[in-house]
Design an enzyme around this catalytic site. Structure first.
Site, PDB file in Angstrom:
ATOM      1  N   CYS A 267       0.860  -1.182   0.000  1.00 31.36           N
ATOM      2  CA  CYS A 267       0.000   0.000   0.000  1.00 31.36           C
ATOM      3  C   CYS A 267       0.901   1.238   0.000  1.00 31.36           C
ATOM      4  CB  CYS A 267      -0.865   0.022   1.258  1.00 31.36           C
ATOM      5  SG  CYS A 267      -1.817  -1.462   1.513  1.00 31.36           S
TER       6      CYS A 267
ATOM      7  N   ARG B 102       1.303   1.655  -6.117  1.00 32.05           N
ATOM      8  CA  ARG B 102       1.478   0.694  -5.012  1.00 32.05           C
ATOM      9  C   ARG B 102       0.153   0.038  -4.646  1.00 32.05           C
ATOM     10  NH1 ARG B 102       6.257   1.314  -2.244  1.00 32.05           N
ATOM     11  NH2 ARG B 102       5.353   0.325  -0.412  1.00 32.05           N
TER      12      ARG B 102
ATOM     13  N   TRP C 193      -3.621  -1.679  -1.240  1.00 28.78           N
ATOM     14  CA  TRP C 193      -3.566  -2.919  -2.028  1.00 28.78           C
ATOM     15  C   TRP C 193      -3.995  -3.987  -1.037  1.00 28.78           C
ATOM     16  CZ3 TRP C 193      -2.813  -4.111  -7.060  1.00 28.78           C
ATOM     17  CH2 TRP C 193      -2.615  -5.442  -7.386  1.00 28.78           C
TER      18      TRP C 193
ATOM     19  N   ASN D  77       1.039   0.311   6.140  1.00 19.48           N
ATOM     20  CA  ASN D  77       1.430  -0.538   5.007  1.00 19.48           C
ATOM     21  C   ASN D  77       2.187  -1.710   5.605  1.00 19.48           C
ATOM     22  OD1 ASN D  77       2.133  -1.632   2.560  1.00 19.48           O
ATOM     23  ND2 ASN D  77       3.955  -0.349   2.329  1.00 19.48           N
TER      24      ASN D  77
ATOM     25  N   LYS E  39       9.552 -16.243 -21.036  1.00 19.72           N
ATOM     26  CA  LYS E  39      10.158 -14.931 -20.762  1.00 19.72           C
ATOM     27  C   LYS E  39      10.963 -14.456 -21.960  1.00 19.72           C
ATOM     28  CE  LYS E  39       8.378 -13.710 -17.118  1.00 19.72           C
ATOM     29  NZ  LYS E  39       7.251 -14.480 -17.585  1.00 19.72           N
TER      30      LYS E  39
ATOM     31  N   GLU F  41       8.475 -13.527 -24.902  1.00 17.69           N
ATOM     32  CA  GLU F  41       7.610 -12.354 -24.752  1.00 17.69           C
ATOM     33  C   GLU F  41       8.417 -11.065 -24.576  1.00 17.69           C
ATOM     34  OE1 GLU F  41       4.987 -12.290 -21.376  1.00 17.69           O
ATOM     35  OE2 GLU F  41       6.399 -13.360 -20.116  1.00 17.69           O
TER      36      GLU F  41
HETATM   37  C1  AGP Z   1       3.524 -13.969 -18.287  1.00 22.16           C
HETATM   38  O1  AGP Z   1       4.745 -13.247 -18.250  1.00 22.16           O
HETATM   39  C2  AGP Z   1       2.549 -13.344 -19.239  1.00 22.16           C
HETATM   40  N1  AGP Z   1       2.322 -11.971 -18.903  1.00 22.16           N
HETATM   41  C3  AGP Z   1       1.246 -14.141 -19.379  1.00 22.16           C
HETATM   42  O2  AGP Z   1       1.581 -15.425 -19.832  1.00 22.16           O
HETATM   43  C4  AGP Z   1       0.429 -14.296 -18.072  1.00 22.16           C
HETATM   44  O3  AGP Z   1       1.112 -15.130 -17.161  1.00 22.16           O
HETATM   45  C5  AGP Z   1      -0.919 -14.939 -18.428  1.00 22.16           C
HETATM   46  O4  AGP Z   1      -1.618 -14.067 -19.297  1.00 22.16           O
HETATM   47  C6  AGP Z   1      -1.792 -15.235 -17.191  1.00 22.16           C
HETATM   48  O5  AGP Z   1      -2.114 -14.040 -16.540  1.00 22.16           O
HETATM   49  P1  AGP Z   1      -2.820 -14.161 -15.090  1.00 22.16           P
HETATM   50  O6  AGP Z   1      -1.810 -14.776 -14.175  1.00 22.16           O
HETATM   51  O7  AGP Z   1      -3.170 -12.756 -14.712  1.00 22.16           O
HETATM   52  O8  AGP Z   1      -4.024 -15.036 -15.235  1.00 22.16           O
END
Ligand code: AGP
Length: 613
Positions: free
Chosen positions: A2, A27, A77, A103, A490, A493
């Site tokens: 938070c 936050r 949060w 927090n 990773k 993407e």
């Molecule tokens: C992971 O780095 C991606 N951003 C993506 O695969 C993500 O994990 C997936 O869309 C699931 O999202 P969620 O955990 O919010 O359901």
């Protein structure tokens, strides 16, 4: 996570607090509130509508008493208690003359609340924080001055905190204190202010000091006194800040992803907090599925997407290994359409950082239609999944801004392993001593993750050698396989490079035809029962000219002997190792993406939350 803020000595207290809360919204924004000290007492306003709580609070603040020069504010949060006005900070004591914002997490809030109720206090919220307000109230009622009353209250608390307290009997004074949660104080000649983070104060002053753990600060207009909880006066350390606002919101890191990778030790530690009863048994918050219902479960289905799916795969190993429960893991978008066979003895777990991913949400709805009990694992309190599920398990990673999931992924693995241990505890498939040993291993993970992060430069050096590579395989076996999948995701993407995660034992059944000189094979070779087989698979690809990069346990000379590069990590128990082993792969993907000039916080074609099917 938070955001708290406070200021004394300024006639613009309401607008200063609101502006500061806007700067702290990253936050958390489930709810927002502020309290001003005026002659008649405390004036308070709170809002908790979706993601625009601070805007709504700004409207409410227009009716604030003119001339109020001292106040505190909070943007939330949620961790304990759903997002609502009643749970929004600031919280008041029974007299209504004391207000407090916090927090952190009060681990022993349940015990404290029972004592307070027994002593006649009325609790108006579901939060852990409100207990603090009433504990301070009791000390003040005995004549203790406010700063010592705060210290006395905090001496009864286990957990993490950064708090600010005001009292109508001491207008112009703010008392603040912290443990394991950040708190910064700022000064001008006439105004003293505080905040969870530097961004909230940067626009007003660069005369900043950071409070240390178990220090208490007394802020009055233009002046600051700091002491230890024992009462020894302290000359606080000045902070030199060259950041601009945006850099400050990233904590000085180049981007949110880097900041969030480095928040991983804290995210894991926070997710582990407050998970045990006083007698040492595991106790999971908001589970709302009672022990007998859990004991009746004869099968577990886990549904998720992306990084959450990879965390779910680790959970499969943990639940089957410790709780001896058959466990299936499905890609959520596939689960719905495969005509699954579920019944009321199936526990379906939806894993989702956002709690809003439509594929996973619809999969859970399908499971419920089959009579399955549904459990949501989410990082967002009161998210759609959390609201619709029979029970909820929250990660406590704080807001994750970067599209590529990092700290939430680690927190998901940890909370799912706690679920597996809880099921084992209920089914008696592991003794209390065995469970305790694993829980101790879990609590060592934040340090191991921090150590893996400290080796960032070594990973960066390996990334430098891989610039130009266009073809990556990530291999793993057992719990190393989901780590390989996450490493490949990773890289894809963030760097837009082709990368395939694959079970190392399966490569020889076809895909090994793709291995040639120039192919980079990243292997997860941390110690496990399948370690020797993993090294044999590595030899198969090395003999065909692949460049081999291994994630290996510190000191593993055998792995070093078969690799071109090694990403060293501290050794952990195999089933906990994904939490540490994935860290160098996050860094590797990040570094390669940076070298390619990509926007690591907002990769092309992606969204942080996918709310379409
Ligand atoms: C992971 O780095 C991606 N951003 C993506 O695969 C993500 O994990 C997936 O869309 C699931 O999202 P969620 O955990 O919010 O359901």
């Amino acid at each position: 996570m938070c955001g708290i803020i406070g200021a004394t000595g300024t006639a613009a207290a309401p607008s200063f607090l609101i502006e500061g809360l806007h700067r702290l919204e990253y936050r958390g924004y489930d709810s927002a509130g502020l309290a001003l000290v005026e002659a008649q007492g405390i004036w308070r306003a709170r809002a908790a509508e979706g993601t625009h709580s601070v805007e709504d609070l700004e409207v409410l603040a227009r009716t604030a008493p003119q001339g109020a020069r001292c106040g505190i504010g909070h943007t939330r949060w949620a961790t304990h208690g759903r997002p609502s006005v009643e749970n929004a900070h600031p919280h008041l004591d029974c007299t209504g003359r004391l207000a407090l914002v916090h927090n952190g997490i009060i681990e022993n809030h349940a015990e404290l609340a029972i004592g307070l109720l027994d002593r006649g206090h009325v609790l108006a919220s579901e939060t852990d924080t409100e207990c603090l307000a009433h504990l301070v109230e009791e000390a003040v009622a005995e004549g203790t001055r406010l700063s010592r009353a705060v210290v006395r209250a905090l001496s009864m608390v286990r957990g993490s905190f950064a708090i600010a307290v005001v009292h109508a009997d001491q207008p112009g004074t703010i008392v603040a204190a912290r443990r394991a949660t950040p708190l910064v104080v700022g000064l001008t000649d006439d105004v003293s202010m505080l905040a969870s983070d530097i961004p909230a104060l940067l626009g007003t002053t660069r005369r900043l000091v950071a409070l240390e753990d178990d220090q208490v600060a007394v802020l009055t207009p233009g002046s600051l006194e700091v002491a230890t909880f024992d009462g020894d006066e302290i000359d606080p350390t000045a902070l030199t800040v060259e950041w601009d606002l945006e850099a400050a919101q990233k904590g000085g890191y180049d981007d949110f992803m880097s900041k969030e990778m480095h928040e991983q030790p804290h995210a894991v530690a926070e997710t582990l907090l407050d998970r045990r009863s006083p007698d040492g048994t595991l106790r999971l918050d908001d589970l709302r599925i009672d022990d007998d219902q859990l004991r009746s479960i004869d099968r577990v289905c886990i549904v998720a997407c992306g990084s959450s799916y990879h965390a779910a795969m680790v959970a499969k190993y943990a639940i089957e290994h410790w709780a001896r429960l058959p466990t299936e893991v499905d890609i959520a978008s596939e689960f719905r359409y495969r005509d699954p066979v579920l019944d009321q003895r199936t526990l379906t777990v939806g894993v989702s950082q956002s709690g809003e991913t439509l594929d996973t949400l619809q999969a859970l709805r399908e499971a419920r239609r089959w009579g399955s009990r549904v459990l949501a694992v989410s990082n967002v309190v009161d998210s759609s999944m959390a609201r619709e599920a029979d029970g909820v398990l929250y990660t406590r990673a704080g807001p994750e801004i970067g599209v590529a999931s990092t700290k939430c992924h680690l927190a998901q693995i940890v909370v799912l392993e706690l679920l597996a241990l809880t099921l084992a505890q209920l089914r008696g498939t592991r003794t209390p001593a065995q469970i305790d040993a694993v829980v101790r291993g879990l609590h060592e993970l934040p340090d191991h993750v921090a150590e893996a992060l400290a080796r960032e430069k070594e990973v960066r050096d390996v990334a430098d050698t891989l610039v130009g590579a266009r073809d990556f395989f990530f291999l793993g076996r057992g719990v190393g396989f989901p780590v390989a999948l996450e490493g490949a995701l990773k890289l894809k993407e963030l760097s837009y490079l082709r990368a395939e995660g694959y079970p190392a034992g399966e490569l020889k059944h076809g895909p090994i035809a793709l291995i040639e000189p120039g192919t980079v094979v990243v292997g997860v070779a941390t110690r496990s029962p399948l370690y020797e087989k993993m090294l044999a698979n590595v030899a198969e690809v090395a003999s065909r000219g692949a460049t081999v990069v291994l994630v290996a346990d510190d000191g593993d000379d055998q792995a070093a002997g078969v690799a071109d590069h090694v990403l060293w990590v501290p050794a952990t128990e195999a089933i906990l190792s994904p939490v540490v082993g994935v860290v160098p792969l996050q860094i590797l993907a990040y570094q390669l993406a940076r070298r390619l000039g990509n926007d690591v916080d907002r990769p092309r074609n992606l969204a942080k939350t996918v709310t379409v099917e």
